[in-house]
Design an enzyme around this catalytic site. Sequence first.
Site, mmCIF file in Angstrom:
data_model
loop_
_atom_site.group_PDB
_atom_site.id
_atom_site.type_symbol
_atom_site.label_atom_id
_atom_site.label_comp_id
_atom_site.label_asym_id
_atom_site.label_seq_id
_atom_site.Cartn_x
_atom_site.Cartn_y
_atom_site.Cartn_z
ATOM 1 N N LYS A 107 37.207 5.888 -13.500
ATOM 2 C CA LYS A 107 36.990 5.729 -15.229
ATOM 3 C C LYS A 107 36.210 5.082 -15.292
ATOM 4 O O LYS A 107 35.189 4.351 -14.065
ATOM 5 C CB LYS A 107 38.475 4.571 -15.573
HETATM 6 P P1 NAD Z 1 39.450 6.766 -30.215
HETATM 7 O O1 NAD Z 1 38.352 6.043 -29.806
HETATM 8 O O2 NAD Z 1 39.190 8.093 -30.367
HETATM 9 O O3 NAD Z 1 40.411 5.930 -30.399
HETATM 10 C C1 NAD Z 1 40.908 4.656 -30.912
HETATM 11 C C2 NAD Z 1 42.478 4.222 -32.278
HETATM 12 O O4 NAD Z 1 43.082 3.278 -31.733
HETATM 13 C C3 NAD Z 1 41.386 3.941 -33.206
HETATM 14 O O5 NAD Z 1 42.454 4.777 -34.515
HETATM 15 C C4 NAD Z 1 41.008 2.381 -33.121
HETATM 16 O O6 NAD Z 1 40.828 2.285 -34.889
HETATM 17 C C5 NAD Z 1 42.855 2.085 -32.874
HETATM 18 N N1 NAD Z 1 42.872 0.863 -32.982
HETATM 19 C C6 NAD Z 1 42.322 0.178 -31.576
HETATM 20 N N2 NAD Z 1 42.685 -0.775 -31.267
HETATM 21 C C7 NAD Z 1 43.661 -0.726 -31.976
HETATM 22 C C8 NAD Z 1 45.141 -1.308 -32.619
HETATM 23 N N3 NAD Z 1 45.171 -2.886 -32.049
HETATM 24 N N4 NAD Z 1 45.606 -1.530 -32.991
HETATM 25 C C9 NAD Z 1 46.049 -0.274 -33.712
HETATM 26 N N5 NAD Z 1 45.460 0.283 -33.763
HETATM 27 C C10 NAD Z 1 44.336 -0.065 -32.697
HETATM 28 O O7 NAD Z 1 40.448 6.576 -28.934
HETATM 29 P P2 NAD Z 1 41.578 8.101 -28.312
HETATM 30 O O8 NAD Z 1 40.265 9.072 -27.196
HETATM 31 O O9 NAD Z 1 41.935 8.129 -28.853
HETATM 32 O O10 NAD Z 1 42.223 7.064 -27.200
HETATM 33 C C11 NAD Z 1 43.224 6.426 -26.910
HETATM 34 C C12 NAD Z 1 44.304 6.202 -26.132
HETATM 35 O O11 NAD Z 1 44.703 7.270 -25.390
HETATM 36 C C13 NAD Z 1 43.875 5.305 -25.049
HETATM 37 O O12 NAD Z 1 44.199 4.314 -24.286
HETATM 38 C C14 NAD Z 1 42.982 6.050 -24.341
HETATM 39 O O13 NAD Z 1 42.771 5.823 -22.563
HETATM 40 C C15 NAD Z 1 43.949 7.183 -24.118
HETATM 41 N N6 NAD Z 1 43.497 8.357 -23.723
HETATM 42 C C16 NAD Z 1 43.185 8.795 -24.441
HETATM 43 C C17 NAD Z 1 42.462 10.547 -23.756
HETATM 44 C C18 NAD Z 1 41.666 11.850 -24.632
HETATM 45 O O14 NAD Z 1 41.870 13.209 -24.014
HETATM 46 N N7 NAD Z 1 40.780 10.605 -25.709
HETATM 47 C C19 NAD Z 1 43.268 10.776 -23.096
HETATM 48 C C20 NAD Z 1 44.086 10.396 -22.057
HETATM 49 C C21 NAD Z 1 44.716 9.306 -22.672
#
Ligand code: NAD
Length: 419
Positions: A107
């Site tokens: 990461k």
């Molecule tokens: P992103 O940046 O596209 O979206 C994150 C979202 O969370 C945004 O809408 C933001 O406003 C919201 N957010 C942040 N803090 C918040 C809070 N305290 N309360 C409510 N909403 C909040 O990120 P993403 O890629 O969608 O990733 C989200 C999660 O999924 C992370 O934990 C990431 O590690 C995990 N993840 C992502 C992927 C991927 O392919 N993108 C894969 C596996 C895991």
Amino acid sequence: MSIYTGLVFGMAREQFLLVADHLEIEDQDRDRLLYPKRAIVVSIPLHTDDGQTQVFQGYRVQHHLTLGPTKGGTRFAPQLDVGEVAALAIWMSWKCALAGLPYGGAKGGVACDPQKLSPRELEAVSRRYMQEMIPFVGPNTDIMAPDMGTNEQVMAWFMDTYSMYKGHAISEVVTGKPVSIGGTAGRREATGRGVAHLIKLALEALKLRPSACTAIVQGFGNVGSVSAYILAREMGVKIVGLSDHTAAYYDRAGLPLDSIEQHVKGKGHLAGWSSESSVDPAHLLTLKCDILVPAATERVITAANAPHLACRILAEGANGPTTPDADQIIEERGDIFVLPDILCNSGGVIVSYFEWVQDLQRLFWTEREVNERLKDILDVTFGRVVQRAEKDRISHRLAAMTIGVEKVREGKKLRGLFP
Ligand code: NAD
């Protein structure tokens, strides 16, 4: 004294120790499995648009290289620290091993607020970060991908920076790229598609009909929005609650996703869509629903709100949303079917693996092929987790992590200790 500190690292460590106890791993082997192989910390200087110079801290943690190159996302977030990055790398290791992918976990990220950077500044930070990482990453050593605060465009800049340095296009150094430069069909939706598919399997196990169910989704970025759209539009689940870092909405009759999608496309966030269905974001997770999908950030389900969760399925789209003490409460309650993060959001890294394989072979698959292969892996992995949990009488999280840790442990044992 380790450099890996903080609440999120503490969580990854605590979870690992539960697995180590369950598998009766000897003390002398525990540190070798838990602590990362490598951590790289860099300074990223930026010429800001107003003519100043600002320096950001950047990280990359590679957990283990036992089964192949490392693989993992890149997070741009203001409070990022090396302990959090290490925890996310460790979770990636168990996740890849669980899904049978030939990777260790990694990461990385930059401690910056991407919302506060202009497009030129964001490009400069992205390129400089990759530039600093060139000696440590590559298609056979460490392959980056998007995470919170980064997207396809950032991956395109990473690929370009690496390729310019090497003198030819090397698309296989990052995944989650735009399709036109070597990305795969289906990657953008992969994590959310996987979350929705696993929810379907959980609903089948509980004998619940999707069209009779409601869902609340926290986080409306890549994972949260795609999960909500697929749950609603392809499975007929009613979305009753949604939130992001700017607002939270709840309506028992169901939220109109088309109107919300239009609003977010224009504004970039949920705030300002409606005042009528607005609720306190802190309470959203404990409102009544069948399916709760935390898809934002770590440590949102804690000992304080775990007793009040009112869902049947907890589908962890985010990494590390549930603290170990909350886990214990949920296990004691026994009325919630948990899809643990390393299973629930593994669709992202599975399709990233497909992207890397296609780039290496210069042979591209259709979206149907990608989605079918994704479902095949998720079906098998879901079955293995549920069966292991039943056999060992342990939680789904402990079962999923046990399968992952066992595989890495076996690889380390077979390869031995060098020199
Ligand atoms: P992103 O940046 O596209 O979206 C994150 C979202 O969370 C945004 O809408 C933001 O406003 C919201 N957010 C942040 N803090 C918040 C809070 N305290 N309360 C409510 N909403 C909040 O990120 P993403 O890629 O969608 O990733 C989200 C999660 O999924 C992370 O934990 C990431 O590690 C995990 N993840 C992502 C992927 C991927 O392919 N993108 C894969 C596996 C895991």
